[in-house]
Design a protein around this motif. Sequence first.
Motif, PDB file in Angstrom:
ATOM      1  N   ALA A 147       0.921  -1.219   0.041  1.00 30.93           N
ATOM      2  CA  ALA A 147       0.122  -0.087   0.029  1.00 30.93           C
ATOM      3  C   ALA A 147       1.015   1.181   0.050  1.00 30.93           C
ATOM      4  O   ALA A 147       1.852   1.454   0.602  1.00 30.93           O
ATOM      5  N   GLY A 148       0.296   2.244  -0.975  1.00 31.37           N
ATOM      6  CA  GLY A 148       1.219   3.448  -0.959  1.00 31.37           C
ATOM      7  C   GLY A 148       2.069   3.416  -1.958  1.00 31.37           C
ATOM      8  O   GLY A 148       2.482   2.330  -2.419  1.00 31.37           O
ATOM      9  N   ALA A 149       2.516   4.645  -2.492  1.00 36.85           N
ATOM     10  CA  ALA A 149       3.292   4.854  -3.672  1.00 36.85           C
ATOM     11  C   ALA A 149       4.555   4.351  -3.600  1.00 36.85           C
ATOM     12  O   ALA A 149       5.066   3.474  -4.229  1.00 36.85           O
ATOM     13  N   GLY A 150       5.324   4.617  -2.553  1.00 32.21           N
ATOM     14  CA  GLY A 150       6.642   4.072  -2.147  1.00 32.21           C
ATOM     15  C   GLY A 150       6.587   2.539  -2.061  1.00 32.21           C
ATOM     16  O   GLY A 150       7.577   1.797  -2.596  1.00 32.21           O
ATOM     17  N   GLY A 151       5.854   1.885  -1.275  1.00 36.90           N
ATOM     18  CA  GLY A 151       5.771   0.726  -1.232  1.00 36.90           C
ATOM     19  C   GLY A 151       5.636  -0.177  -2.589  1.00 36.90           C
ATOM     20  O   GLY A 151       6.281  -1.178  -2.768  1.00 36.90           O
ATOM     21  N   LYS A 152       4.594   0.343  -3.304  1.00 38.98           N
ATOM     22  CA  LYS A 152       4.158  -0.416  -4.728  1.00 38.98           C
ATOM     23  C   LYS A 152       5.400  -0.024  -5.487  1.00 38.98           C
ATOM     24  O   LYS A 152       5.694  -1.254  -6.300  1.00 38.98           O
ATOM     25  N   VAL A 153       6.199   0.891  -5.614  1.00 41.10           N
ATOM     26  CA  VAL A 153       7.238   1.073  -6.420  1.00 41.10           C
ATOM     27  C   VAL A 153       8.355   0.181  -6.267  1.00 41.10           C
ATOM     28  O   VAL A 153       9.230  -0.458  -7.056  1.00 41.10           O
ATOM     29  N   LEU A 154       8.702  -0.005  -4.864  1.00 41.69           N
ATOM     30  CA  LEU A 154       9.581  -1.106  -4.685  1.00 41.69           C
ATOM     31  C   LEU A 154       9.370  -2.437  -4.835  1.00 41.69           C
ATOM     32  O   LEU A 154       9.985  -3.457  -5.398  1.00 41.69           O
ATOM     33  N   LEU A 155       7.942  -2.942  -4.579  1.00 35.88           N
ATOM     34  CA  LEU A 155       7.495  -4.098  -4.713  1.00 35.88           C
ATOM     35  C   LEU A 155       7.685  -4.594  -6.177  1.00 35.88           C
ATOM     36  O   LEU A 155       7.917  -5.625  -6.499  1.00 35.88           O
ATOM     37  N   ALA A 156       7.250  -3.497  -7.039  1.00 35.63           N
ATOM     38  CA  ALA A 156       7.158  -3.985  -8.695  1.00 35.63           C
ATOM     39  C   ALA A 156       8.652  -4.281  -9.040  1.00 35.63           C
ATOM     40  O   ALA A 156       8.646  -5.052 -10.070  1.00 35.63           O
ATOM     41  N   TYR A 157       9.882  -4.014  -8.434  1.00 30.79           N
ATOM     42  CA  TYR A 157      10.718  -4.275  -8.915  1.00 30.79           C
ATOM     43  C   TYR A 157      11.637  -5.605  -8.166  1.00 30.79           C
ATOM     44  O   TYR A 157      12.863  -6.008  -8.481  1.00 30.79           O
ATOM     45  N   GLN A 158      10.782  -6.199  -7.318  1.00 31.93           N
ATOM     46  CA  GLN A 158      11.474  -7.363  -6.847  1.00 31.93           C
ATOM     47  C   GLN A 158      10.901  -8.742  -7.494  1.00 31.93           C
ATOM     48  O   GLN A 158      10.019  -8.817  -8.214  1.00 31.93           O
ATOM     49  N   PRO A 159      11.747  -9.807  -7.228  1.00 32.03           N
ATOM     50  CA  PRO A 159      11.535 -11.094  -7.663  1.00 32.03           C
ATOM     51  C   PRO A 159      10.209 -11.528  -7.508  1.00 32.03           C
ATOM     52  O   PRO A 159       9.538 -11.271  -6.385  1.00 32.03           O
ATOM     53  N   LYS A 187       6.024  -0.571 -13.350  1.00 30.32           N
ATOM     54  CA  LYS A 187       7.416  -0.948 -13.524  1.00 30.32           C
ATOM     55  C   LYS A 187       7.647  -0.415 -15.034  1.00 30.32           C
ATOM     56  O   LYS A 187       8.818   0.159 -15.655  1.00 30.32           O
ATOM     57  N   SER A 188       6.676  -0.290 -15.738  1.00 28.61           N
ATOM     58  CA  SER A 188       6.731  -0.011 -17.101  1.00 28.61           C
ATOM     59  C   SER A 188       6.735   1.702 -17.169  1.00 28.61           C
ATOM     60  O   SER A 188       7.706   2.240 -17.913  1.00 28.61           O
ATOM     61  N   GLU A 189       6.176   2.542 -16.357  1.00 29.20           N
ATOM     62  CA  GLU A 189       6.111   3.627 -16.066  1.00 29.20           C
ATOM     63  C   GLU A 189       7.095   4.549 -15.226  1.00 29.20           C
ATOM     64  O   GLU A 189       7.623   5.439 -15.120  1.00 29.20           O
ATOM     65  N   ARG A 190       8.177   3.264 -14.506  1.00 29.05           N
ATOM     66  CA  ARG A 190       9.068   3.831 -13.418  1.00 29.05           C
ATOM     67  C   ARG A 190       8.337   4.899 -12.477  1.00 29.05           C
ATOM     68  O   ARG A 190       9.160   5.663 -12.077  1.00 29.05           O
ATOM     69  N   CYS A 191       7.212   4.664 -12.169  1.00 24.53           N
ATOM     70  CA  CYS A 191       6.393   5.521 -11.258  1.00 24.53           C
ATOM     71  C   CYS A 191       5.422   4.825 -10.903  1.00 24.53           C
ATOM     72  O   CYS A 191       4.727   4.166 -11.480  1.00 24.53           O
ATOM     73  N   ALA A 192       4.879   5.408  -9.467  1.00 23.10           N
ATOM     74  CA  ALA A 192       3.605   4.815  -8.666  1.00 23.10           C
ATOM     75  C   ALA A 192       3.095   6.000  -8.284  1.00 23.10           C
ATOM     76  O   ALA A 192       3.578   7.059  -7.759  1.00 23.10           O
ATOM     77  N   HIS A 214      21.431  -2.404 -11.256  1.00 22.36           N
ATOM     78  CA  HIS A 214      20.239  -2.313 -11.664  1.00 22.36           C
ATOM     79  C   HIS A 214      19.220  -2.803 -10.768  1.00 22.36           C
ATOM     80  O   HIS A 214      17.937  -2.767 -11.041  1.00 22.36           O
ATOM     81  N   GLU A 215      19.611  -3.345  -9.860  1.00 21.36           N
ATOM     82  CA  GLU A 215      18.487  -3.609  -8.466  1.00 21.36           C
ATOM     83  C   GLU A 215      18.118  -2.143  -7.851  1.00 21.36           C
ATOM     84  O   GLU A 215      18.449  -1.194  -8.030  1.00 21.36           O
ATOM     85  N   VAL A 216      16.544  -2.485  -7.363  1.00 17.01           N
ATOM     86  CA  VAL A 216      15.804  -1.243  -6.776  1.00 17.01           C
ATOM     87  C   VAL A 216      15.776  -2.029  -5.597  1.00 17.01           C
ATOM     88  O   VAL A 216      14.920  -2.813  -5.178  1.00 17.01           O
ATOM     89  N   LYS A 217      16.564  -1.081  -4.226  1.00 16.32           N
ATOM     90  CA  LYS A 217      16.381  -1.364  -3.022  1.00 16.32           C
ATOM     91  C   LYS A 217      15.881   0.104  -2.373  1.00 16.32           C
ATOM     92  O   LYS A 217      15.768   0.158  -0.988  1.00 16.32           O
ATOM     93  N   ALA A 218      15.677   0.983  -2.927  1.00 18.61           N
ATOM     94  CA  ALA A 218      15.424   2.357  -2.468  1.00 18.61           C
ATOM     95  C   ALA A 218      14.345   3.147  -3.480  1.00 18.61           C
ATOM     96  O   ALA A 218      14.181   2.791  -4.494  1.00 18.61           O
ATOM     97  N   CYS A 219      13.603   4.135  -2.893  1.00 18.94           N
ATOM     98  CA  CYS A 219      12.898   4.826  -3.955  1.00 18.94           C
ATOM     99  C   CYS A 219      12.670   6.075  -3.149  1.00 18.94           C
ATOM    100  O   CYS A 219      12.843   6.473  -2.297  1.00 18.94           O
ATOM    101  N   LEU A 220      12.245   7.243  -4.168  1.00 18.54           N
ATOM    102  CA  LEU A 220      11.951   8.453  -3.699  1.00 18.54           C
ATOM    103  C   LEU A 220      10.514   8.757  -3.983  1.00 18.54           C
ATOM    104  O   LEU A 220       9.915   8.453  -4.804  1.00 18.54           O
ATOM    105  N   SER A 221       9.937   9.538  -2.789  1.00 16.95           N
ATOM    106  CA  SER A 221       8.344   9.898  -2.806  1.00 16.95           C
ATOM    107  C   SER A 221       8.276  11.231  -2.534  1.00 16.95           C
ATOM    108  O   SER A 221       8.787  11.871  -2.058  1.00 16.95           O
ATOM    109  N   ILE A 222       7.235  11.678  -3.051  1.00 20.33           N
ATOM    110  CA  ILE A 222       6.629  13.226  -2.714  1.00 20.33           C
ATOM    111  C   ILE A 222       5.294  12.850  -2.359  1.00 20.33           C
ATOM    112  O   ILE A 222       4.257  12.020  -2.917  1.00 20.33           O
ATOM    113  N   SER A 223       4.799  13.531  -1.228  1.00 18.27           N
ATOM    114  CA  SER A 223       3.595  13.002  -0.300  1.00 18.27           C
ATOM    115  C   SER A 223       3.037  14.354   0.022  1.00 18.27           C
ATOM    116  O   SER A 223       3.675  15.388   0.468  1.00 18.27           O
TER     117      SER A 223
END
Length: 258
Positions: A147-159, A187-192, A214-223
């Motif tokens: 839930a939440g943009a930050g969580g979803k964008v991290l989840l999208a790039y995991q196995p 993942k396609s838009e690189r944004c949530a 090319h791994e994703v273990k962090a993200c940036l968000s604006i809330s």
Amino acid sequence: MSAKTKPHEKAESGLRTVQRALDILYCFTLEQQELSLTEIANKIQLAKSTTTRLLSTLEQNNFIVKDPDTLKYRLGQGLYYLGYIAGKSIEIKELAKPVMQRLRDESRETVNLYVLENDSRVCIEQCEGLQSVRHLVKIGEKLPLWAGAGGKVLLAYQPADFQNRIFEQVPSRERLEALQQELPQIKSERCASSIDEREVGSAAVAAPIFHINHEVKACLSISGPTNRFTPETIDRLKQLVKRGAMAISEKLGYQEKR
């Protein structure tokens, strides 16, 4: 006039040699991990004789290794060691802070830096918004990935197996189906984006931060408060957060695949 080389000419020659050596190192890519003498000389546009001398010095310092069978060159253990030290010394918060401050000033909303921690995300840095009413997250607080943009964008790039484990945490089938449909698009838009998902009254946009591998273990968000996140505002903030996340990614050594 003296026939001897002047001091400033020696300095310029030395700098040229250093630059040429660096040019050789930058010839190697993920796609071209081994190169012949001819290929290197052509890439840096130098005579083979000069290129050979530079390669010899780099080889003596373990920055370059020559395969005795193929006679091709590749990057050496010395660079791996230096890269390991550099990786240990890079603190993502320090790299991200100026980008976050600029993003906060442009958006006037709160900017957060999240990292993946086991099955959750954790806010490790924050730049508070400039509005009188703003959305804040506690530093160190664990938040869900579903839930939440930050969580979803991290989840999208995991196995897939990681995602399946998180899917089990989703409280309703309806939300699970919506999440599963959304992840490929993220993942396609690189944004949530999210509106009233994790917390009623709050909205956010987020973008992935890519590491050198090319791994994703962090993200940036604006809330911020939901009432300020109109469709037009969300589109604008998405562009800002994607640009900011990519700036941090590049500082971490990430390069787009060609």
